[in-house]
Scaffold this active site. Structure first.
Site, PDB file in Angstrom:
ATOM      1  N   ASP A 160     -10.239   4.559   4.915  1.00 42.37           N
ATOM      2  CA  ASP A 160      -9.295   4.402   6.022  1.00 42.37           C
ATOM      3  C   ASP A 160      -8.325   5.582   6.090  1.00 42.37           C
ATOM      4  OD1 ASP A 160      -7.887   3.045   8.069  1.00 42.37           O
ATOM      5  OD2 ASP A 160      -6.492   2.222   6.601  1.00 42.37           O
ATOM      6  N   ASN A 409     -11.097   3.384  -5.890  1.00 49.23           N
ATOM      7  CA  ASN A 409     -10.336   2.484  -5.030  1.00 49.23           C
ATOM      8  C   ASN A 409     -11.290   1.551  -4.306  1.00 49.23           C
ATOM      9  OD1 ASN A 409      -7.721   1.776  -3.588  1.00 49.23           O
ATOM     10  ND2 ASN A 409      -9.075   2.175  -1.860  1.00 49.23           N
ATOM     11  N   GLU A 410     -11.090   0.251  -4.552  1.00 46.56           N
ATOM     12  CA  GLU A 410     -11.762  -0.799  -3.773  1.00 46.56           C
ATOM     13  C   GLU A 410     -13.280  -0.661  -3.728  1.00 46.56           C
ATOM     14  OE1 GLU A 410      -9.885  -1.636  -0.037  1.00 46.56           O
ATOM     15  OE2 GLU A 410      -8.101  -2.360  -1.075  1.00 46.56           O
ATOM     16  N   ASN A 463      -5.218  -4.485  -4.812  1.00 47.50           N
ATOM     17  CA  ASN A 463      -4.786  -4.199  -3.440  1.00 47.50           C
ATOM     18  C   ASN A 463      -4.911  -5.519  -2.678  1.00 47.50           C
ATOM     19  OD1 ASN A 463      -4.795  -1.570  -4.354  1.00 47.50           O
ATOM     20  ND2 ASN A 463      -6.563  -0.929  -3.135  1.00 47.50           N
ATOM     21  N   TYR A 465      -3.733  -8.075   0.730  1.00 50.36           N
ATOM     22  CA  TYR A 465      -3.177  -8.114   2.098  1.00 50.36           C
ATOM     23  C   TYR A 465      -3.023  -9.540   2.612  1.00 50.36           C
ATOM     24  CZ  TYR A 465      -3.381  -3.093   2.072  1.00 50.36           C
ATOM     25  OH  TYR A 465      -3.147  -1.783   1.754  1.00 50.36           O
ATOM     26  N   TYR A 469      -4.235  -9.053   6.582  1.00 46.68           N
ATOM     27  CA  TYR A 469      -5.637  -9.289   6.960  1.00 46.68           C
ATOM     28  C   TYR A 469      -6.028 -10.754   6.719  1.00 46.68           C
ATOM     29  CZ  TYR A 469      -5.983  -4.212   7.006  1.00 46.68           C
ATOM     30  OH  TYR A 469      -5.782  -2.885   7.286  1.00 46.68           O
ATOM     31  N   GLU A 501      -1.517  -1.901  -3.768  1.00 46.95           N
ATOM     32  CA  GLU A 501      -1.375  -1.903  -2.301  1.00 46.95           C
ATOM     33  C   GLU A 501      -0.928  -3.273  -1.846  1.00 46.95           C
ATOM     34  OE1 GLU A 501      -4.687  -0.527   0.073  1.00 46.95           O
ATOM     35  OE2 GLU A 501      -5.054   1.159  -1.287  1.00 46.95           O
ATOM     36  N   TRP A 546       1.845  -0.097   0.082  1.00 44.56           N
ATOM     37  CA  TRP A 546       0.973   0.668   0.955  1.00 44.56           C
ATOM     38  C   TRP A 546       1.646   0.811   2.296  1.00 44.56           C
ATOM     39  CZ3 TRP A 546      -2.672   3.757  -0.304  1.00 44.56           C
ATOM     40  CH2 TRP A 546      -3.506   4.289   0.696  1.00 44.56           C
ATOM     41  N   LYS A 565       1.169   1.398   8.159  1.00 46.48           N
ATOM     42  CA  LYS A 565       1.802   0.620   7.078  1.00 46.48           C
ATOM     43  C   LYS A 565       2.854   1.428   6.331  1.00 46.48           C
ATOM     44  CE  LYS A 565      -2.057  -2.552   6.483  1.00 46.48           C
ATOM     45  NZ  LYS A 565      -3.134  -1.814   7.168  1.00 46.48           N
TER      46      LYS A 565
END
Ligand code: GCB
Length: 596
Positions: A160, A409-410, A463, A465, A469, A501, A546, A565
């Site tokens: 992203d 990451n992720e 991370n 959300y 999300y 995040e 984040w 963000k």
């Protein structure tokens, strides 16, 4: 790889500035063999994408060419002459005159070429650098070039942030003596009030090594002969978060008793360790506050800029942040040097972002093809990541500010196949640097029941959300979900846990009396919700919001001119939440807050 420097024995010419620039074109094969056509000039360092108004440049997929003339000083006769690129994103080819002198894949680590045989001191040469922005399933990060029904090519990727490309960091011409310092590794230990500096030097050519350690006043505090050894520093001044102290190691390479090379390295004496569920710096529990950042500014893209460097660190200091993560790739070396000097703690992340097909599928509703497979992250991609980890650790191993490596990451750590892909990478990182803890930033699909990687790492970074999300607009449910999940991770692993995040897209200037996502109030409320939970979890060791600032992303329906963000806008103006964070983080300092 040592950063080039200018000393009594080394020359250094910065090649930044305006270079001739052209897109690769079928009617101009082998563009390095002649002057580039056209009148375009590109700034170095800068990503080229946003410099020009021509959409064909911004949307170009493949090679672009940079070119300039360089004059080798007459006084460099008898020295080795090296051209060094701090990065070429994502693949670089360097030509001196007609000769290819270096090729490098991987957009965020440096590379160099010895060009002594190709140049003559006192004369000029044509330096041409090809840079490709193409990402494939075998690059880190991965991506894909697809041809649409119209016949138009597009480059897609699963991370992203905008795929900025070009020469975003400095380019150097260096002279290095025949007998020279090739590499240095520093490891520091502390015994009571005494600092121990283990050093090891590799030389190019035959010679002897002598080292001297000076304090900030320039007084010699220790010295030794030999390519490796331990320097003892009485009444050591430690490198501390928020209170940096740097000694300077001067390394001298000698041959036949004569000085051949001098190289200097800042040394921060500090220890880092994970014990139980604590992250210790100099034996004291450390609580991370700060951000996931990006190298991202208007016009420059990912181009390194000292003015933004200074300003971003000023803002971090103003807000009380003690740390940041180099999401999602290694940053310019100047950033780490600045962090070393200013006592900011760094989690140094690889460019292994987007190794997760489910993330895109989650947005489109389509079934994701497996992430770890011949068509996606395969053996070649794993080898590329291993090489990237080698280059990252070789580059950044001596920075006291770097306290932990974040290897990905992720990634799809909820996929059992992630284990075979990442276990050798973790082993490699431990072999290359046995001194620093390792972590990975776990994606929201990975929970304590289905994650396959957490036991390999020292710290679990998440991370999350919730409230964005997941359950957008419903912070009560977000709070319950978050607390339940954090407790599950803590109970299962008993390791330090931190949030790398959490955040909410926020349009600067948008306000509401209601809990409305996108407003400044919602960003503030969402962060406050998370902070309440963090303070209730004993194993929790840090919070990185984040993101530091709004940043550019690929164009699509999920983003309006980028990701919003940021706690600061893209031009670094604070949103309302900045003052809330400032209050909280100034109170925290480096110590975990008591449950409030
Ligand atoms: C994530 C990614 C980050 C994105 C962020 C977001 O999980 O790690 O690169 O920018 O979410 O805002 O969606």
């Amino acid at each position: 790889m040592l950063k080039p420097q200018s000393t009594a024995t080394r020359g250094l010419i910065n090649l930044d500035g305006l270079w001739r620039f052209a897109l690769d074109a079928a009617d101009n094969p082998q563009p390095w063999t002649r002057r580039l056509p056209g009148r375009l000039e590109a700034a170095v360092p800068a990503s080229y994408n946003d410099l020009f108004t021509d959409a064909a440049i911004r949307d170009h997929i493949g090679w672009v060419w940079y070119q300039r003339e360089v004059e080798v000083p007459l006084g460099w006769a008898g020295e080795r002459i090296v051209v060094r690129l701090d990065s070429a994103t994502h693949e670089g080819r360097v030509y001196v005159g007609d000769a290819l002198v270096a090729e490098h894949v991987g957009g965020y680590t440096p590379f160099a070429a010895d060009i002594t045989e190709h140049v003559t001191p006192g004369e000029r040469f044509r330096l041409t650098v090809g840079v490709s922005n193409v990402l494939t399933n075998e690059t880190i990060p991965p991506g894909k070039v697809a041809v649409g029904m119209s016949g138009k090519e597009s480059l897609t990727y699963l991370h992203d942030f905008y795929n900025y490309a070009g020469l975003a960091r400095s380019v150097w011409l260096c002279s290095v003596p025949e007998v020279s310092v090739d590499d240095v590794t520093i490891v520091t230990r502390v015994d009571g009030g005494t600092g121990l500096v283990d050093y090891s030097v590799d030389l190019t050519g035959e010679g002897e090594v002598s080292v001297v350690l000076r304090d900030e006043e320039g007084e010699v505090v220790a010295s030794a002969e030999g390519a490796s050894g331990t320097l003892t520093v009485d009444a050591v001044h430690l490198w501390q978060p928020g209170a940096a102290y740097l000694y300077e190691l001067e390394i001298e390479a000698l041959a036949d008793g004569d000085t051949r090379d001098i190289y200097r390295l800042p040394v921060g004496v500090r220890t880092v360790e994970v014990k139980g569920a604590e992250f210790l710096i100099n034996g004291e529990p450390f609580y991370f506050t700060g951000f996931g950042k990006h190298e991202d500014t208007a016009v420059r893209g990912k181009g390194h800029d000292d003015a933004y460097l200074v300003h971003d660190f000023q803002l971090m200091e103003w807000i009380g942040a003690n740390s940041f993560r180099t999401s999602h790739y290694p940053y310019a070396e100047e950033v780490y040097e600045f962090a070393d000097r200013h006592g900011i703690v760094v989690i140094d992340e690889t460019a292994a972002v987007g190794l997760n097909n489910e993330v895109a599928a989650g947005l489109t509703g389509q079934q994701a093809p497996p992430t770890f497979s011949d068509e996606a992250c395969n053996d070649a991609s794993q080898a590329a990541l291993a090489q990237h980890v080698r280059e990252l650790i070789a580059r950044d191993k001596n920075h006291p500010s770097v306290v932990m490596w974040c290897l990905t990451n992720e990634t799809a750590s909820n996929d059992p196949a992630s284990r075979a892909y990442f276990e050798p990478i973790v082993e490699l990182a431990r072999e290359l640097d046995p001194t620093r803890p390792l972590t990975y930033a776990a994606v929201m699909f990975a929970n304590p029941d289905n994650d396959n990687l957490a036991d390999l790492f020292d710290v679990i970074c998440l991370n999350r959300y919730y409230g964005w999300y997941v359950t957008p607009g419903d912070l009560g449910t977000a709070e319950n979900f978050l607390e339940r999940e954090l407790r599950m991770w803590a109970d299962k692993y008993g390791k330090p846990l931190m949030m790398t995040e959490y955040g909410a897209d926020t349009m600067s200037g948008m306000h509401s009396v209601w809990d409305q996502p996108w407003t400044e109030e919602y960003q503030d409320d969402l962060l406050a919700t998370y902070h309440r939970v963090f303070d209730r979890i004993p194993e929790f060791v840090g919070e990185q919001v984040w993101n530091f600032a709004d940043f550019q992303t690929s164009i699509g329906i999920h983003r309006v001119d980028g990701n919003k963000k940021g706690v600061f806008t893209r031009d670094r103006r604070p949103k309302s939440v900045a003052r809330t964070l400032r209050k909280r983080w100034s109170e925290i300092g480096t110590t975990k807050p008591a449950e409030g």
